[in-house]
Design a protein around this motif. Structure first.
Motif, PDB file in Angstrom:
ATOM      1  N   ARG A   1      -6.715   6.168  -3.649  1.00 54.36           N
ATOM      2  CA  ARG A   1      -7.650   5.864  -4.738  1.00 54.36           C
ATOM      3  C   ARG A   1      -8.833   5.047  -4.261  1.00 54.36           C
ATOM      4  NH1 ARG A   1      -5.198   3.774 -10.230  1.00 54.36           N
ATOM      5  NH2 ARG A   1      -4.599   5.965 -10.254  1.00 54.36           N
TER       6      ARG A   1
ATOM      7  N   SER B   1      -9.319   6.916   3.575  1.00 55.77           N
ATOM      8  CA  SER B   1      -8.003   6.714   2.978  1.00 55.77           C
ATOM      9  C   SER B   1      -7.032   7.787   3.455  1.00 55.77           C
ATOM     10  CB  SER B   1      -8.112   6.727   1.452  1.00 55.77           C
ATOM     11  OG  SER B   1      -8.705   7.929   1.016  1.00 55.77           O
TER      12      SER B   1
ATOM     13  N   CYS C   1       0.835  -1.204   0.000  1.00 53.40           N
ATOM     14  CA  CYS C   1       0.000   0.000   0.000  1.00 53.40           C
ATOM     15  C   CYS C   1       0.872   1.259   0.000  1.00 53.40           C
ATOM     16  CB  CYS C   1      -0.913   0.001   1.223  1.00 53.40           C
ATOM     17  SG  CYS C   1      -1.922   1.487   1.389  1.00 53.40           S
ATOM     18  N   THR C   2       0.568   2.175  -0.906  1.00 58.25           N
ATOM     19  CA  THR C   2       1.313   3.441  -0.994  1.00 58.25           C
ATOM     20  C   THR C   2       0.512   4.620  -0.452  1.00 58.25           C
ATOM     21  OG1 THR C   2       0.494   3.900  -3.230  1.00 58.25           O
ATOM     22  CG2 THR C   2       2.542   2.603  -3.042  1.00 58.25           C
TER      23      THR C   2
ATOM     24  N   CYS D   1      -2.136   5.936  -1.626  1.00 56.40           N
ATOM     25  CA  CYS D   1      -2.483   6.848  -2.727  1.00 56.40           C
ATOM     26  C   CYS D   1      -3.880   7.433  -2.569  1.00 56.40           C
ATOM     27  CB  CYS D   1      -2.354   6.136  -4.071  1.00 56.40           C
ATOM     28  SG  CYS D   1      -3.594   4.834  -4.350  1.00 56.40           S
TER      29      CYS D   1
ATOM     30  N   LYS E   1      -2.044   4.204   6.207  1.00 53.64           N
ATOM     31  CA  LYS E   1      -1.630   2.834   5.887  1.00 53.64           C
ATOM     32  C   LYS E   1      -2.024   1.919   7.032  1.00 53.64           C
ATOM     33  CE  LYS E   1       2.502   3.002   2.963  1.00 53.64           C
ATOM     34  NZ  LYS E   1       3.881   2.527   2.900  1.00 53.64           N
TER      35      LYS E   1
ATOM     36  N   CYS F   1      -7.255  -0.854  -7.073  1.00 53.43           N
ATOM     37  CA  CYS F   1      -6.001  -0.585  -6.366  1.00 53.43           C
ATOM     38  C   CYS F   1      -4.830  -0.806  -7.330  1.00 53.43           C
ATOM     39  CB  CYS F   1      -5.841  -1.492  -5.155  1.00 53.43           C
ATOM     40  SG  CYS F   1      -4.214  -1.324  -4.341  1.00 53.43           S
TER      41      CYS F   1
END
Length: 375
Positions: free
Chosen positions: A320, A332, A315-316, A318, A335, A354
């Motif tokens: 999305r 979101s 997981c970054t 991001c 992390k 993702c």
């Protein structure tokens, strides 16, 4: 493999041995059996672009298939456009998805975002209007290029599901909210499909996806190109090869009820080897569906409500998944992302979109029983 009643047209599906090195040879057979007059006509080629996934992940239609089809249609005099509208945010993201997938280059200068011009249409059989790509609706010839894959919500993705790309912008999110659940969502997909039925479907089944598709990591070397001028019949043959019973798939069953195609493989003229694939893994929720729920439901009413697991290393953050969640169930920016399952509409968009494939589905109650005793 059998025939329909006298006087009825029998759907034909080709199942051709193929590799990414000999796609052009497979297309010779396809267009010999299903000739298309495209000279001087607008031809929309609709690949399956789910997101910015490189070709080696086999999430999207292979650029080798797209390029071979484009070359064939251009040489036949068609005015070709390759176009899709994946469920990502913004025009730049759509072009990035095409670039990373290799489809932008494979389109040979013909790629466009089909969401640029839209038309408000009423879905057949539904009291709802939706914005759909004008380019898709008004093309003279529609060539659909789906991928041989499973799908957590609908069981499989193929010709019918590929047409969901006609729906533009945030309309996909709205439809997920409006039609929660496998059966009603499947019926909605069929009603999108029938807005513009493909003239021909050419499926990339050279490397397929099994398990929890459509963006899973479990690939299967099917080694086939499937083709037909009837997308429903083709999807039925794909389902059969996966080990599914087509009439038990809500999407295929509804399409058949609407007169859009035959799904009984014994009544489809299949040319080639459509043998059931050995040890092909179905999605978790299809496995759990094999077990009767009549006695279990009162005690476990949310037995198979999805519970997601996030790989913290992949997981970054991001964001999305949260941006695209139809139910607003995901917080979101951290992390891992946080889930409010009371808002989850079980659409699996977070998994599907993702870019790092960091989100997976934890086995539900009945799936664990099935795996314990039947696997």
């Amino acid at each position: 493999m059998g025939s329909l009643f006298k006087g009825a047209r029998v759907s034909k599906v080709l199942v051709i041995d193929a590799s990414y090195k000999n796609v052009a040879s497979a297309l010779d057979t396809v267009f010999e059996q299903f000739p298309l007059d495209v000279r001087g006509k607008s031809v929309l080629v609709k690949p399956n672009i789910l997101g910015p996934y490189p070709p080696e992940r086999h999430v999207n239609t292979s650029p080798a298939v797209v390029e071979a089809v484009v070359k064939r249609l251009v040489s036949a005099g068609g005015k070709v456009t390759v176009s899709d509208n994946p469920g990502v945010l913004g025009y730049g993201a759509i072009e990035e998805s095409a670039r990373v997938s290799g489809i932008l280059d494979a389109s040979m200068g013909t790629f466009s975002n089909m969401a640029t011009e839209v038309k408000l249409v009423k879905l057949p059989g539904k009291n709802i209007e939706v914005n759909v790509s004008r380019e898709a609706l008004e093309s003279d010839v529609l060539v659909s290029l789906p991928k041989f894959k499973t799908h957590l919500l609908t069981g499989l993705t193929g010709a019918i599901k590929n047409s969901f790309g006609f729906v533009v912008g945030g309309e996909k999110t709205m439809l997920h909210r409006r039609f929660p659940g496998m059966r009603v969502f499947s019926e909605m997909l069929v009603n999108i499909y029938r807005l513009k039925v493909p003239d021909i479907v050419i499926m990339d089944g050279i490397v397929g996806m099994q398990g929890n598709g459509p963006t899973g990591k479990s690939l299967y070397p099917v080694g086939k190109i499937l083709a037909s001028d009837n997308g429903v019949a083709l999807d039925a043959v794909m389902a059969h090869m996966m080990g599914m019973k087509p009439h038990k798939n809500a999407m295929l069953d509804y399409a058949n009820q609407q007169g859009l195609g035959e799904i009984d493989v014994s009544r489809i003229d299949i040319s080639g080897d459509a043998t059931v694939l050995d040890n092909f893994h179905l999605p978790i929720l299809m496995k759990s569906g094999m077990i009767s729920t009549r006695l279990i439901n009162p005690f476990f009413p949310r037995r198979d409500h999805p519970v997601f697991e996030v790989d913290k290393e992949s997981c970054t953050a991001c964001g999305r998944c949260g941006d695209l969640c139809p139910g607003g169930a995901i917080t979101s920016g951290g992390k891992p992302p946080g889930y409010d399952y009371s808002k989850c509409v079980s659409c699996y968009c977070c998994m599907e979109l993702c870019p790092m494939q960091a989100i997976t589905l934890r086995d539900g109650f009945l799936a664990r029983i099935h795996r314990r005793f039947w696997k």
